[in-house]
Design a protein around this motif. Sequence first.
Motif, PDB file in Angstrom:
ATOM      1  N   LEU A   1      61.055  35.173  42.485  1.00  0.00           N
ATOM      2  CA  LEU A   1      60.159  34.610  43.491  1.00  0.00           C
ATOM      3  C   LEU A   1      60.813  33.448  44.241  1.00  0.00           C
ATOM      4  O   LEU A   1      60.793  33.374  45.462  1.00  0.00           O
ATOM      5  CB  LEU A   1      58.878  34.121  42.795  1.00  0.00           C
ATOM      6  N   VAL A   2      61.366  32.539  43.483  1.00  0.00           N
ATOM      7  CA  VAL A   2      61.875  31.310  44.091  1.00  0.00           C
ATOM      8  C   VAL A   2      63.289  31.482  44.622  1.00  0.00           C
ATOM      9  O   VAL A   2      63.586  31.144  45.758  1.00  0.00           O
ATOM     10  CB  VAL A   2      61.854  30.153  43.058  1.00  0.00           C
ATOM     11  N   GLY A   3      64.154  32.004  43.770  1.00  0.00           N
ATOM     12  CA  GLY A   3      65.556  32.083  44.148  1.00  0.00           C
ATOM     13  C   GLY A   3      65.834  33.160  45.174  1.00  0.00           C
ATOM     14  O   GLY A   3      66.625  32.985  46.087  1.00  0.00           O
ATOM     15  N   TYR A   4      65.178  34.274  45.029  1.00  0.00           N
ATOM     16  CA  TYR A   4      65.492  35.379  45.934  1.00  0.00           C
ATOM     17  C   TYR A   4      64.543  35.473  47.113  1.00  0.00           C
ATOM     18  O   TYR A   4      64.965  35.738  48.217  1.00  0.00           O
ATOM     19  CB  TYR A   4      65.527  36.703  45.156  1.00  0.00           C
ATOM     20  N   SER A   5      63.250  35.280  46.904  1.00  0.00           N
ATOM     21  CA  SER A   5      62.371  35.422  48.068  1.00  0.00           C
ATOM     22  C   SER A   5      61.962  34.075  48.640  1.00  0.00           C
ATOM     23  O   SER A   5      61.251  33.988  49.631  1.00  0.00           O
ATOM     24  CB  SER A   5      61.115  36.225  47.726  1.00  0.00           C
ATOM     25  N   GLY A   6      62.396  33.009  48.018  1.00  0.00           N
ATOM     26  CA  GLY A   6      62.217  31.700  48.624  1.00  0.00           C
ATOM     27  C   GLY A   6      60.814  31.131  48.599  1.00  0.00           C
ATOM     28  O   GLY A   6      60.458  30.322  49.440  1.00  0.00           O
ATOM     29  N   GLN A   7      59.994  31.554  47.650  1.00  0.00           N
ATOM     30  CA  GLN A   7      58.643  30.963  47.582  1.00  0.00           C
ATOM     31  C   GLN A   7      58.536  30.129  46.310  1.00  0.00           C
ATOM     32  O   GLN A   7      58.896  30.566  45.251  1.00  0.00           O
ATOM     33  CB  GLN A   7      57.586  32.078  47.545  1.00  0.00           C
ATOM     34  N   ILE A   8      57.964  28.953  46.430  1.00  0.00           N
ATOM     35  CA  ILE A   8      57.872  28.056  45.272  1.00  0.00           C
ATOM     36  C   ILE A   8      56.614  28.357  44.471  1.00  0.00           C
ATOM     37  O   ILE A   8      55.549  28.578  45.036  1.00  0.00           O
ATOM     38  CB  ILE A   8      57.790  26.588  45.707  1.00  0.00           C
ATOM     39  N   SER A   9      56.736  28.348  43.172  1.00  0.00           N
ATOM     40  CA  SER A   9      55.521  28.407  42.358  1.00  0.00           C
ATOM     41  C   SER A   9      55.557  27.355  41.267  1.00  0.00           C
ATOM     42  O   SER A   9      56.454  27.349  40.435  1.00  0.00           O
ATOM     43  CB  SER A   9      55.356  29.779  41.711  1.00  0.00           C
ATOM     44  N   LEU A  10      54.556  26.489  41.267  1.00  0.00           N
ATOM     45  CA  LEU A  10      54.405  25.534  40.178  1.00  0.00           C
ATOM     46  C   LEU A  10      53.296  25.999  39.244  1.00  0.00           C
ATOM     47  O   LEU A  10      52.755  25.205  38.481  1.00  0.00           O
ATOM     48  CB  LEU A  10      54.048  24.148  40.739  1.00  0.00           C
ATOM     49  N   GLY A  11      52.975  27.279  39.318  1.00  0.00           N
ATOM     50  CA  GLY A  11      51.824  27.743  38.544  1.00  0.00           C
ATOM     51  C   GLY A  11      52.132  28.892  37.605  1.00  0.00           C
ATOM     52  O   GLY A  11      51.228  29.603  37.194  1.00  0.00           O
ATOM     53  N   HIS A  12      53.398  29.091  37.247  1.00  0.00           N
ATOM     54  CA  HIS A  12      53.704  30.254  36.420  1.00  0.00           C
ATOM     55  C   HIS A  12      53.175  30.148  35.004  1.00  0.00           C
ATOM     56  O   HIS A  12      53.036  31.138  34.304  1.00  0.00           O
ATOM     57  CB  HIS A  12      55.206  30.549  36.438  1.00  0.00           C
ATOM     58  N   GLY A  13      52.878  28.934  34.575  1.00  0.00           N
ATOM     59  CA  GLY A  13      52.235  28.787  33.271  1.00  0.00           C
ATOM     60  C   GLY A  13      50.871  29.451  33.279  1.00  0.00           C
ATOM     61  O   GLY A  13      50.467  30.090  32.298  1.00  0.00           O
ATOM     62  N   ALA A  14      50.168  29.313  34.392  1.00  0.00           N
ATOM     63  CA  ALA A  14      48.854  29.942  34.506  1.00  0.00           C
ATOM     64  C   ALA A  14      48.990  31.461  34.470  1.00  0.00           C
ATOM     65  O   ALA A  14      48.157  32.168  33.901  1.00  0.00           O
ATOM     66  CB  ALA A  14      48.168  29.486  35.786  1.00  0.00           C
ATOM     67  N   LEU A  15      50.051  31.992  35.085  1.00  0.00           N
ATOM     68  CA  LEU A  15      50.255  33.447  35.046  1.00  0.00           C
ATOM     69  C   LEU A  15      50.592  33.903  33.634  1.00  0.00           C
ATOM     70  O   LEU A  15      50.145  34.962  33.183  1.00  0.00           O
ATOM     71  CB  LEU A  15      51.360  33.847  36.026  1.00  0.00           C
ATOM     72  N   MET A  16      51.363  33.102  32.925  1.00  0.00           N
ATOM     73  CA  MET A  16      51.629  33.425  31.524  1.00  0.00           C
ATOM     74  C   MET A  16      50.319  33.500  30.755  1.00  0.00           C
ATOM     75  O   MET A  16      50.128  34.359  29.890  1.00  0.00           O
ATOM     76  CB  MET A  16      52.520  32.351  30.878  1.00  0.00           C
ATOM     77  N   ALA A  17      49.416  32.564  31.077  1.00  0.00           N
ATOM     78  CA  ALA A  17      48.117  32.554  30.400  1.00  0.00           C
ATOM     79  C   ALA A  17      47.373  33.858  30.646  1.00  0.00           C
ATOM     80  O   ALA A  17      46.742  34.410  29.734  1.00  0.00           O
ATOM     81  CB  ALA A  17      47.286  31.366  30.875  1.00  0.00           C
ATOM     82  N   VAL A  18      47.449  34.358  31.872  1.00  0.00           N
ATOM     83  CA  VAL A  18      46.760  35.619  32.167  1.00  0.00           C
ATOM     84  C   VAL A  18      47.301  36.723  31.266  1.00  0.00           C
ATOM     85  O   VAL A  18      46.552  37.480  30.649  1.00  0.00           O
ATOM     86  CB  VAL A  18      46.933  36.004  33.649  1.00  0.00           C
ATOM     87  N   GLY A  19      48.624  36.792  31.178  1.00  0.00           N
ATOM     88  CA  GLY A  19      49.227  37.821  30.327  1.00  0.00           C
ATOM     89  C   GLY A  19      48.875  37.638  28.867  1.00  0.00           C
ATOM     90  O   GLY A  19      48.511  38.584  28.161  1.00  0.00           O
ATOM     91  N   ALA A  20      48.965  36.396  28.400  1.00  0.00           N
ATOM     92  CA  ALA A  20      48.692  36.126  26.990  1.00  0.00           C
ATOM     93  C   ALA A  20      47.256  36.458  26.640  1.00  0.00           C
ATOM     94  O   ALA A  20      46.976  37.070  25.602  1.00  0.00           O
ATOM     95  CB  ALA A  20      48.989  34.665  26.687  1.00  0.00           C
ATOM     96  N   TYR A  21      46.341  36.054  27.477  1.00  0.00           N
ATOM     97  CA  TYR A  21      44.933  36.315  27.181  1.00  0.00           C
ATOM     98  C   TYR A  21      44.596  37.792  27.290  1.00  0.00           C
ATOM     99  O   TYR A  21      43.798  38.315  26.511  1.00  0.00           O
ATOM    100  CB  TYR A  21      44.025  35.476  28.095  1.00  0.00           C
ATOM    101  N   THR A  22      45.209  38.486  28.269  1.00  0.00           N
ATOM    102  CA  THR A  22      44.973  39.936  28.365  1.00  0.00           C
ATOM    103  C   THR A  22      45.345  40.591  27.051  1.00  0.00           C
ATOM    104  O   THR A  22      44.563  41.357  26.468  1.00  0.00           O
ATOM    105  CB  THR A  22      45.828  40.542  29.490  1.00  0.00           C
ATOM    106  N   SER A  23      46.542  40.290  26.591  1.00  0.00           N
ATOM    107  CA  SER A  23      47.014  40.883  25.348  1.00  0.00           C
ATOM    108  C   SER A  23      46.118  40.487  24.179  1.00  0.00           C
ATOM    109  O   SER A  23      45.692  41.326  23.387  1.00  0.00           O
ATOM    110  CB  SER A  23      48.461  40.428  25.122  1.00  0.00           C
ATOM    111  N   ALA A  24      45.796  39.200  24.092  1.00  0.00           N
ATOM    112  CA  ALA A  24      45.013  38.716  22.952  1.00  0.00           C
ATOM    113  C   ALA A  24      43.617  39.328  22.931  1.00  0.00           C
ATOM    114  O   ALA A  24      43.116  39.724  21.878  1.00  0.00           O
ATOM    115  CB  ALA A  24      44.920  37.195  22.995  1.00  0.00           C
TER     116      ALA A  24
END
Lengths: 413, 315, 363
Positions: free
Chosen positions: C52-75
Motif C-alpha cells: 500500500l505505502v511503498g508501491y501504491s503510495g498511500q499512507i495508512s496509520l490504521g493497519h492495527g485496526a485491520l489486523m483486529a478485523v482479521g483476528a476477530y473474524t477468526s476468533a
Amino acid sequence: MAKMGPRLGVLAAFLVTLAACGGSNTPAAQSDVGITSNSILLGNTIAQSGPARAYGTIANAENAYFTYVNNTKGGVNGRMIKFKILDDAYTPANAVTLTKQLVEQDQVFAMFSGLGTQTQTSVRDYLNTQKVPQLFVATGATTFMADYSSHNWTIGWQPPYQGEARIYAKDILANHASAKIGVLYQNDDYGQDYLKGLTDGLGSSASQIVDKESYDVTAAVPTLAAQLSKLKASGADTLFLFTTPAFTIGSLAIVTKIGWAPLIYLNSVSNPQVYMGLAQKSGAALGNVTSVGYIKDPTDPQWASDDGMKLYKTVIANCTTCNVMDGFNIYGVAVAYTMVDILTQAGSVMTRKNVMDIAAKGLNETNPFLLPGVKVKTTPSDHFPITQEQVIHWSGTGWTLQGSLIDERGTIK
Amino acid sequence: MLVGSLAPAADAANFAADLGGETLVQELIQQVVSGIASGGIFASLALALVLIYNAMGLVNFAQGEMAMFATFIAYTLISHGVNYFIAFPLTLGLAFVGGVLIERAVIRPVERAPVLTLVIVTLGLATLINGAAGFLFGYTPNYFSSPFSAHTVNIFGAFASYQDLSVIVVSAIVLVAIYLLLQRTTLGLTLRAAAHHPEASRLLGVRVSWMLALGWGLASAVGAVSGIMVAPILLLEPNMMQTIIIYAFAAAVLGGIDSPLGAVVGGLIVGVTVNLVGAYVVGGDLELAVALAIIVGVLVIKPNGLFGRAAARNV
Amino acid sequence: MQRLRSAPPRYFLGVIALLFFIGLPTVVTSFQSSEWTQVLIFAIVIMGLNILVGYSGQISLGHGALMAVGAYTSAILIHRYQVDYLITIPIAGLLTGVVGFALGIPALRLSALYLALATFALAVVAPSLIKRPVQLTGGVQGILLTPPDPPQFAKDAFGAVTGGQEMTSDQWLYYVSLVLALLLFWLAWNLVRHRPGRAMRAIRDREVAAASSGINVAAYKTMAFGISAFYAGIGGALYGLSIGFVSPDTFPLALSFQLLVGAVIGGLASIAGPLVGGIFTFWLPIVSSQFVASQPWIPTGIAAAFKNAGPQVSYGALLIAIMIFAPNGVVGLVTAGYGRLQARLRGAGDRGSGQMPSDPQTV
C-alpha cells in the motif's frame, strides 16, 4: 559452487551460535523451578509505558518491600527474593509473550501481582496449563477470585469490584432507601464489574437506578459533561462514579459546575486524598461523598504515627522513583507483604503446589498496611483474600471511617 | 434483564414530567453550553495545528505533546514562585524558541522529503517528547492553577465556569492575532508564500527555511497558550493532550485546515456535536468515534472544510 | 554455473534466510519459536502495508485496526461457530480484504496527509468500536482461543528431525505462519514484478501522468488497499491464534504506528524490507526495555533513568534519526552500501552487475 561453501559455513555458525544462546539453563537440583538454595525468583508484567503507565509504580513498590526483607531479614528462610519486572504496556499481546519468557526462559518460580484484567486474562489459561502460580493479580475483577474452581493456579488479592459495589448497595438500602440512582461507569471490565455488583446488591431495588451512562477510556474529560448533564436531567439524586481517578476528579468538578449536588459514591481506586484534593481545587464541592476503603492512605494524617504507616515509609525509601504519597505504592507494599507471608509459611517445602495451596486455601493474615480489622484470608471453600471494607465519608478535609468493617465474604458466587 | 428494561420507562418519565426540576429544553441548553466549553478547548489546540499547516502544509502529530511540555515548563516556573502573569509570556517565549530549535534540528533535514517521512518524524517526535515529559515531570496528575476561578456563570439556565469562558476568549484573541499576522502583515504573507510556493519564493529571495522555523516557533507558542489555558480543566500530566488531539484534528479539518477562523468555529461545532450525539444518539462510549466520523465525513465530502481554501494540485 | 555466479547476492541471502527460518524451531526453545512467529506475523502485515505505502503510495496509520478485523473474524468463527482454525485464516484474510477495499474507495479522495490523519483516527477509535457489539466480540472480556494441537504428521516429522522432541502448539503455529509468510511473500513478489506493480509505481510517482497514460488509477489504488488489508487480516488471524486471546486492547494505536515504522525502517518498495521490519517491530521494544537494564557495565543510575524514560525516548529518537539519515530503511542502506562497495571494487565505469537500486519511496 565456490561461493556456497563459505556461505553454508556462515549459516552453520549462525545456527550454532543461536542454539548456544538459545536453550534454557537447566536448573541445578532444587525443590522447584525458580528456587535455588539462596534465592527465589518471582516474575511480573505491568504497564510501565503507554497510557496506563501510572500503575507501573506498583511493581517498584513491591520490589522495595522485597529489598527491605532481603536487607533486614536475609530474605525468606535464608533465600533472597529476586523480582523480575517486565513492561507489557498494558497490552495482552505483550503480556503473553513476556509471561512466556518469564516462565520458559527465565524460569521463574511464580508470577506475582500481574496488573490489568485483559492482560491477566490473556495469560491465565497458559499459566494454569503450565501449573505456574498466578499469584495476587493486581485487579479487582471478580473473575480472578470467583473462578478458582476452573483456574486453581490463579488467585486475586484486593477486594473484588463487585463486593465493593455490594457494600454501596447495602449502604443505600440502609440509609437512603428512596434514592434515585444515576451511574457513570467506564465501559470496560472495571466499570461493568462495579455496575453488576451494584445491581445485584440492590436486588429488587435495582429499579431505583434511573439512568446509567458510560464512557470510553479514550474520552476527553470535559466531554463527560454530556453524560453528567443527562444523569442530572434524569432526576437522579444519587450519583455513582465507577470511574478511574482522572475521570473521577473531572466528574466531581463537572457535577458542581452544572449546578448539581447529588449524594455521590465513588470507588476505592479513586478515593486517595490526593485525588480529592485535586478535585477540590478543580472546583468540586464534595458536599456529600461516600466511598469505601480497605487500605491505609499515606496522605491521611490519622495514620501519621501508626506503626504500619511508619513501616511503609521506611520500606518505600528503597524505591527512588516512588512517590511516598501515592496510594498505589502502599498497595504494592501491602500485597508484597502477603507474598512474603506465604513464602515464609511454605518453609522448606518450596514447591509451586505448596505455595499455591497456602495462597488459595491457607491464608490468615493481619496486614499492617490495611485498615485495622481487615484480614487477608482464604480457606478451602473461599478464595477471596480480602472481602472487608469500611464505609468512609468525606468530611471536607479528609475521610472519616463510618461504622465498622462490612464483610462481603460469601456473597459472590 | 431488570435494569435494561427500565430505560424506556425513565425516558418516558423525562419527557412527561418535571423530574428534579429540569425540562428537556434546559437539559439541551446545558449540553450545548457544555459543548461550547469543551469546544473551546479543542479550538485552542486546533489553532496551533492550523498555524503549522499554514507554515508548512503539514499536520504536526506532535503538536499536542509540545503544548503539554510547554505547560509543564510553565508549571515548574509557577511552582518556583514565578508570578502567573510573568510565567505565561515567559513560557510562550521559551515555547517559541523550542519550536524553532525543533524545526532546525529535526525537520530541516527532512524538509523536502515525502509526506510519509515527515509524518513519521512528527510521530517520533510526539513519542520522544511524551517520554521526556514523563521522565522529567512524573506521571501523577498536577493541579495547574488559573487566575480564572472554577466558579460558574449562569447562561440561559445552563452553567459554564469562568475557566471555560477564559479558554474561549483567549482562543478568540489568539485567532485574531493569527489572522492579522497571516493576512495583514508582510511577514505573514511571506510565511504563507514560502509554504505554498517554496521554489518561487526562493527565487524572490525569501529564506524559505527560516520561514518554516518561524512557523514552527509560532505554532509552538500558540500550543503553549492552549496548554496553559486548558490545564486547569484537564489536570496536567504527560498524557493530557492525547485525549483531545483527535478532537482538535476534527476541529481543524471541519473548519478548513488552513483557516484559523475555521479552527475556532470547527472546535465549537465539534464540541457541541460530540456532546449531543454522544448523549442522545450513539452513547457516551463512542464519543471519539463521532470525532472520527466528522474527520472522515468532511475529508470525503468537502476536504476544504467550512472556510478552507482549495489548493491546486501539482501535476 | 555462469548464471549461479552472476546471480545477485540477494538470492543467496534469500536461501540462507529460508534455511534459517525452516531450521529455527529445531534448535531453539518453544518459547523462542513463538517469538519468531510474531516476527513472521509482523512481516506478513508489513508486507501488505508495504504494497500500500511503498508501491501504491498511500499512507495508512490504521493497519492495527485491520489486523483486529482479521483476528476477530477468526476468533468469532472459532469460538461461536466451531470452524476449524486453519480455515478461518483465509476467511479472515478475505473479509479484511473486502473491508480494506471498501476503505480504499473514500481514500481515493484523500491526499497523503489526510489519509494519514483519517487512518490515525481510525486506529485510535478502533478499540472503543470493538467493545460495543458485546454479543459478537465479547466486548472488553475478549475471546480466549485454545492453542491448537499440532497434527500427527507434523509431530512425527518434527520428532524425526529433532530426535524425539515433542512438537508444541507454539512450534506448530510457527510453521503455519512460515508457510503463509512464504506464500504471501511469493505472491507479493509476483505482483510487483508484473503489471500491477509497475502500474502502482507509476501511480505512486506521478499520478496524473499515470492516469493520462491509460492506467485505471482508482482501480489500482483501491485494489492496493484491498490486498494490503488481506495481508493484515491473515496476519491478524495468526496473531490472535499465537497469543491465544483477542481483546480490544490487543490492537491499540501503538500497534498501527509500530507497523508503519517497521515498514519504513525495513525499507519500502522492497521484498526483503518487511522481514527486516518485522524483526525490528518485534524486537526493539524488548531490547530497549530489557537489554539496557541487564547490562552490568552501564552504571545503575543511568540504567534506571533509561529504563524510566527509556523506551519511548529512545524509540522516538531512533525513529527520527533513521528518517533523517536512512529514509530508505535498512534495505536501502544495505543496497546503497553494497552498490558503493561494488562500484569501488570494480572500478567506476563498470555497469556490469546490472543491479538496480531499490526504488526510493516518494510518497
